[in-house]
Write an enzyme that holds these catalytic residues in place. Structure first.
Site, short mmCIF file in Angstrom:
data_model
loop_
_atom_site.label_atom_id
_atom_site.label_comp_id
_atom_site.label_asym_id
_atom_site.label_seq_id
_atom_site.Cartn_x
_atom_site.Cartn_y
_atom_site.Cartn_z
N LYS A 143 0.98 -8.96 4.98
CA LYS A 143 1.44 -8.58 3.65
C LYS A 143 1.73 -9.80 2.77
O LYS A 143 1.74 -9.70 1.55
CB LYS A 143 2.72 -7.73 3.75
CG LYS A 143 2.58 -6.46 4.58
CD LYS A 143 1.64 -5.47 3.91
CE LYS A 143 1.58 -4.15 4.69
NZ LYS A 143 0.58 -3.22 4.10
N ASP A 147 -5.14 -4.01 6.34
CA ASP A 147 -4.49 -5.31 6.55
C ASP A 147 -3.64 -5.35 7.81
O ASP A 147 -2.94 -6.33 8.06
CB ASP A 147 -3.66 -5.70 5.32
CG ASP A 147 -2.52 -4.74 5.03
OD1 ASP A 147 -2.29 -3.81 5.83
OD2 ASP A 147 -1.84 -4.93 3.99
N GLY A 161 -7.49 0.70 -0.51
CA GLY A 161 -7.25 0.87 -1.95
C GLY A 161 -6.49 -0.24 -2.61
O GLY A 161 -6.37 -0.28 -3.84
N GLN A 180 -10.17 7.38 -3.51
CA GLN A 180 -8.92 8.05 -3.79
C GLN A 180 -8.98 8.67 -5.18
O GLN A 180 -9.77 8.27 -6.02
CB GLN A 180 -7.77 7.04 -3.81
CG GLN A 180 -7.11 6.75 -2.49
CD GLN A 180 -6.02 5.72 -2.65
OE1 GLN A 180 -6.31 4.53 -2.68
NE2 GLN A 180 -4.78 6.16 -2.73
N LEU A 237 -7.74 2.32 5.17
CA LEU A 237 -7.19 2.49 3.83
C LEU A 237 -7.44 1.19 3.06
O LEU A 237 -6.87 0.15 3.37
CB LEU A 237 -5.69 2.80 3.92
CG LEU A 237 -5.35 4.02 4.79
CD1 LEU A 237 -3.83 4.18 4.94
CD2 LEU A 237 -5.97 5.30 4.22
N GLY A 278 -1.16 6.94 -3.76
CA GLY A 278 -0.68 6.75 -2.39
C GLY A 278 -1.68 7.23 -1.35
O GLY A 278 -2.59 8.00 -1.65
N HIS A 279 -1.50 6.77 -0.11
CA HIS A 279 -2.51 7.11 0.91
C HIS A 279 -2.41 8.55 1.41
O HIS A 279 -3.29 9.01 2.13
CB HIS A 279 -2.49 6.12 2.08
CG HIS A 279 -1.14 5.70 2.55
ND1 HIS A 279 -0.18 6.59 2.96
CD2 HIS A 279 -0.59 4.47 2.68
CE1 HIS A 279 0.90 5.92 3.35
NE2 HIS A 279 0.69 4.63 3.18
N ASN A 292 -4.06 1.00 7.96
CA ASN A 292 -4.18 0.07 6.84
C ASN A 292 -5.15 -1.04 7.21
O ASN A 292 -5.08 -1.59 8.31
CB ASN A 292 -2.82 -0.54 6.49
CG ASN A 292 -1.79 0.50 6.09
OD1 ASN A 292 -2.15 1.57 5.63
ND2 ASN A 292 -0.52 0.19 6.25
#
Length: 499
Positions: free
Chosen positions: A387, A244, A106, A181, A104, A213-214, A242
Site C-alpha cells: 500500500k 496489490d 480498479g 466496475q 481487483l 467499491g469492490h 486485491n
C-alpha cells in the site's frame, strides 16, 4: 425525496442520441446524453445506483446493533493447518480446471506517486503486480496442464491503460478476461443531488464519478456476461483478491477443501482471515450476527465502540480480502436480487472544495448471503499488501525470494515475522524512493526501521535489529556504502549511537 430513472431515445436513423434522466424530487432533473454504444452499460450502472441510493435513504442509524454482536462459533472459522492436513489427490487438474482467478484492478497508483493503474508499478526485478500475477497462473497451468483463466475487474480509471498492456501477455499460457466496475455519480453532501451534469469524464466532470467499491463485483461480473460464459465453460469457483496483495496466490489446500465437499454441503463462500496485530486494528473482522457469519467493518461501528473494535483481544482476526466464491451462487443471488451488503458512506472533498459522498460496498460484506460460508485462519504470509513505499521496500529486499511469480519469506531469516518499516515523507513517491537507495539494504536481521528526513543509502548497506535514522530539517544524512547498522540511532549530525 425519491429517485426515478428512465430513458428516452430520440433522433433519426443516422444520428441517435439516448438520454438517461434521473429525477430527484419534483423539480430536480438531471439529463445525461449518450450514444447508443454506451447506453446499455450506463443504464445498468444507473439501475444499480438507483437501488443503492434508495437503500441509503431508507437506512437510519448504525447498521449494527452492538449488543447483538457475538464471536463466531468455533467451527465457522477453521485453522488453516486443519485444512492443509487433508491429503491432496494425485491429480489436481480437475480441481484447478474449475477455478477462475479474479484480481481487483480498479485502483490507481496515486498514493505512491505514480500515474495510471497501480497494477503496473514495478515491485520486484522490474516485474509489475500484473506481471507477477500472470507468472503465477501460467506456472500453475504449465505444471498441472490446466486452463485457469485470469479475470481483471477494472474501473474506468484503469481499463484503457490495462488493456493496452495486456497485449504483452498474448503468448503466455493464461487466458485473460476483463470487465469493468460500475460508474456511479458522486452526491452533494448537503442537497443529496448528483454533482455530474453530463456523462463526460473531462473538464468539470473529471472527478464527479467514482467506482463504487469492490462489492460491485457481483453485479458488474453478472452484467458483463462473463459470469455465464465461465459457468458454461465448467468453472465453479472464483478466487478473488486485491492485485496489490502479493501473498494472495492460489492455495491448493483451500481449493481442494472447496471442491471435495458433498454437493448438499458445498461451501459457497470462504473468507481468508489472519491474526490481527496492532498494525491491523482497522481491518474488518468476522462476527456472528442474527445467526449468520458477517463481516464487520470499522465504518459500521458506533463511535462509542470503536476502541473495542480495535482491540486485539476481543476481535482477534481480520479479513485479508482473499475470497473463494461459488460462481453458481453469485448467479443465483443476483437473479434473486438477494445479495445483501451494507452501504459504506465515504465522504470526500473535491478539488474545488465541494463536500460530496460516495456510496460503496465491500465484496466481503456479502458473506452472509451465501450458504455454508466459512472463515479460514491462514498464515500471515498470505497477506502481503503493498500500500505504501515502506511496503515496497520490504518486498524488494532479500527478506523475500521470488519464484514463478510468488514471493516467499527467505529461509535465511531466523523468524517469520515481517519487520516494521516506516519511511518518512521524503520517500512517499516511488520515483523519490528509488533515487534514495543505490541498492536495497540487507534486511534479513531487521526488526524495525524508521527513516525521517533527507536520507540516502549507499550500496550494500546492512540493517539489523532496530535502526532509526532521523535527518532534521535542513540536514542530510548519507549512509555510506557497506555500512552495517545494528541497533543504532543515526541523528541529524551523523552521530551513531547504540539503541
Amino acid at each position: 425525496m425519491f429517485l426515478f430513472i428512465g430513458s428516452i431515445a430520440t433522433g433519426i436513423t443516422q444520428h441517435i442520441s439516448v438520454c438517461l434522466y434521473a429525477y430527484w424530487g419534483e423539480s430536480n432533473v438531471v439529463v445525461l446524453t449518450y450514444t447508443p454504444c454506451v447506453f446499455q452499460v450506463s443504464k445498468k450502472d444507473f439501475d444499480g445506483f438507483k437501488k443503492l441510493f434508495h437503500r441509503f435513504l431508507q437506512v437510519k442509524g448504525p447498521s449494527v446493533d452492538w449488543p447483538k454482536i457475538h464471536r463466531p462459533p468455533e467451527d465457522s472459522i477453521q485453522p488453516y493447518d486443519k485444512i492443509a492436513a487433508l491429503p491432496l489427490p494425485d491429480s489436481l487438474a480437475d480441481s484447478l480446471n474449475k477455478l477462475v482467478v479474479v484480481k481487483l484492478n480498479g485502483g490507481l497508483g496515486t498514493s505512491m506517486g505514480c500515474k495510471g493503474p497501480k497494477s503496473l508499478i514495478s515491485v520486484r526485478n522490474e516485474n509489475t503486480f500484473l506481471d507477477l500475477t500472470v507468472q503465477q497462473i501460467e506456472h500453475l497451468n504449465k505444471k498441472y496442464n490446466t486452463d485457469v483463466p485470469l479475470v481483471l475487474m477494472n474501473s474506468f480509471n484503469t481499463d484503457e491503460d490495462t488493456k493496452k498492456i495486456l497485449q504483452k501477455y498474448t503468448h503466455h499460457r493464461v487466458k485473460i478476461h476483463t470487465f469493468n466496475q460500475s460508474r456511479y455519480p458522486r452526491i452533494n453532501k448537503e442537497s443529496l443531488l448528483p454533482v455530474a451534469t453530463d456523462i463526460g469524464m473531462t473538464g468539470e466532470n473529471a472527478d464527479v464519478w467514482y467506482p463504487p467499491g469492490h462489492g460491485d463485483i457481483y453485479a458488474s461480473f453478472y452484467n458483463s456476461g462473463l459470469l455465464d460464459q465461465l459457468i458454461t465453460e465448467g468453472k465453479e469457483y472464483i478466487f478473488v483478491s486485491n492485485i496489490d496483495n502479493l501473498g494472495a496466490t492460489v492455495d491448493l489446500n483451500i481449493l481442494h477443501h472447496l471442491v471435495s465437499q458433498p454437493n448438499g454441503k458445498r461451501c459457497e463462500f470462504i473468507m481468508e482471515v489472519t491474526d490481527k496485530t496492532r498494525a491491523d486494528v482497522k481491518g474488518g473482522t468476522l462476527i456472528q450476527y442474527d445467526n449468520k457469519l458477517r463481516l464487520l467493518e470499522i465504518a459500521q461501528v458506533p463511535k462509542a465502540h470503536v476502541d473495542e473494535f480495535k482491540s486485539v483481544t476481543k476481535f482477534k482476526i481480520f479479513n485479508t480480502n482473499n475470497l473463494w466464491i461459488s460462481l453458481g451462487a453469485i448467479k443465483r443471488l443476483q437473479e434473486q436480487n438477494a445479495m445483501d451488503m451494507e452501504i459504506i458512506v465515504n465522504p470526500k472533498t473535491l478539488d474545488g472544495g465541494q463536500n460530496v459522498i460516495q456510496l460503496e460496498t465491500a465484496v466481503g460484506a456479502a458473506i452472509k448471503s451465501f450458504d455454508n460460508a466459512l472463515g479460514i485462519n491462514v498464515p500471515r504470509s498470505r497477506f502481503l499488501p503493498v500500500k505504501t513505499v515502506s511496503d515496497l521496500l520490504l518486498v524488494m529486499s532479500n527478506l523475500y525470494s521470488l519464484e514463478a511469480g510468488s514471493l516467499t519469506m527467505s529461509q535465511k531469516r531466523e523468524f517469520p515475522t515481517t519487520p516494521h518499516v516506516k519511511l518518512g515523507s521524503s520517500f512517499t513517491k516511488v520515483q523519490e524512493y528509488q533515487t534514495r537507495f543505490e541498492s536495497i539494504p540487507d534486511m534479513l536481521e531487521l526488526d524495525h526501521l524508521t527513516v525521517s528526513g533527507d536520507v540516502t543509502f549507499g550500496k550494500q548497506v546492512s540493517l539489523k535489529g532496530t535502526v532509526i535514522i532521523i535527518a532534521n530539517h535542513g540536514d542530510r544524512i548519507d549512509i555510506p556504502a557497506g555500512t552495517i547498522l545494528e541497533n543504532k540511532i543515526v541523528s541529524g549530525n551523523l552521530r551513531i549511537l547504540d539503541h
